[in-house]
Scaffold this active site. Structure first.
Site: not given
Length: 381
Positions: A293-294
């Protein structure tokens, strides 16, 4: 105003540079026949760039193909709207490329540089292409008003600054539900354990191997071609709505994107089946798969835990503990944990009796059915 033009030799071509003063004048006049191309890494572009510029960061694998002459410039754009904009306007507009600091570019490798290669390729394709003398750093120093910066300036001056991620200096905002500004996918180096104590800052700098073929990582890992090659990763599961699949056009990686933000209202569990199927496909082809994800601590962790639950018949607690032993700074938001509890019931699994010392009770709801769950501490050390 007279524009300063400086010839820059590379290969057998002649490139022309534009000054920052000339560019500022064009922006002040609202010149609509100007196409700016930011050649810096994407994280720098996301942090700050000249207004209206589009990013054309080139991964090493695509740079080699561009050098061989078998890749058009339009294939370098990761966003469809940028690619379309370039295709429509490159033949008629003045194209200006810039990097971070190109004032001494002509004294170095010339055509071996990214700017030199792009300029030659653009001219070969019939474009009127130039480079910006001094690059972004000089333009920003002299004409900052024409630079777009992605720092959150809406915070009260009395509030302390929020953590800044290494990914391009993006500032995390706790009052925004947008993907990049989610306070739940926080800086891994500032993560805390369930009791609020800081976790060790000595977190892995590369994706973490959960299973021999399954790797858990962050956005930075997904952009590092050397790391992907080192771990044999050919499948990339991107659990964000807006981070680009950087090597998608290179044809050597298979991507799947799950458009979920790290927010209590998001139903990540609806994507569990296709995410698990994607991971299994990579396993079946003896390829590594990166789930990211981030920051690599919430959404990607939730998907990874769900995979372990289904494939290894593990309870949520047991699957979570396996991931936490591999990567201590994980921290899915509580509503994603609620969805994992729902998933546990769907699979017919149950958590064994927990003999750990009780901690203050936590509650959360799931967006699918609004049930309220009571959660004991899921952190084991």
């Amino acid at each position: 105003m007279i524009d300063t033009l400086r010839p820059v030799p590379f290969a057998s071509e002649m490139a022309i540079c534009k000054t920052v003063s000339w560019l500022n004048e064009q922006l002040e006049l609202g010149n609509e026949r100007l196409l700016l191309m930011d050649c810096r890494p994407q994280e720098l572009y996301e942090s700050s760039h000249i207004e209206s510029a589009i990013n054309v960061a080139i991964p090493g694998i695509m740079l080699r193909r561009l050098q061989k002459g078998n890749l058009p410039v339009r294939a370098l754009f990761t966003r469809c709207e940028d690619r379309d904009r370039f295709t429509r306007r490159c033949g008629t507009d003045t194209v200006v490329l810039y990097d971070e600091n190109s004032s001494d570019w002509n004294e170095n490798t010339g055509g071996e540089s990214v700017l030199g290669l792009l300029l030659k390729k653009l001219k070969d394709e019939g474009c009127r292409a130039f480079y910006l003398e001094g690059g972004f750093s000089k333009f920003q120093a002299e004409f900052a008003l024409h630079c777009e910066t992605n720092l959150d300036g809406s915070c009260s001056s009395s509030s302390p600054p929020l953590p800044v991620l290494g990914l391009g200096g993006l500032r995390i905002s706790s009052d925004s539900s947008s993907d990049i500004e989610s306070d739940l996918d926080r800086d891994p180096n500032s993560a805390t354990d369930s009791d609020g104590s800081p976790l060790s800052n000595s977190q892995p700098s590369f994706p973490v191997e959960i299973l021999p073929f399954l790797y858990l990582g962050c956005a930075k890992d997904s952009t590092n071609l050397d790391v992907l090659e080192e771990f044999g990763i050919k499948y990339i599961l991107n659990v964000t709505p807006n981070l680009p699949n950087l090597f998608e056009n290179a044809g050597e990686f298979k991507y799947k994107q799950i458009p979920i933000s790290d927010h209590w209202s998001q139903n990540l569990s609806q994507f569990f089946p296709e995410a698990i199927s994607f991971i299994d496909e990579a396993r079946g082809k003896n390829c590594g798969v990166l789930v990211h994800c981030l920051a690599g601590i919430s959404r990607s962790v939730t998907v990874t835990v769900a995979y372990l639950m289904q494939k290894l018949n593990l309870s949520m607690n047991d699957a979570y503990d396996i991931v936490k032993m591999k990567k201590s700074n994980i921290s899915p938001n509580f509503n994603f944990m609620g969805q994992l509890l729902d998933f546990e019931r769907t699979l017919g699994l149950s958590s064994p009796c927990d003999n750990r010392v009780p901690t203050p009770q936590l509650y959360f709801t799931t967006p699918s059915n609004q049930n309220v769950y009571q959660v004991d501490s899921l952190q084991s050390t």
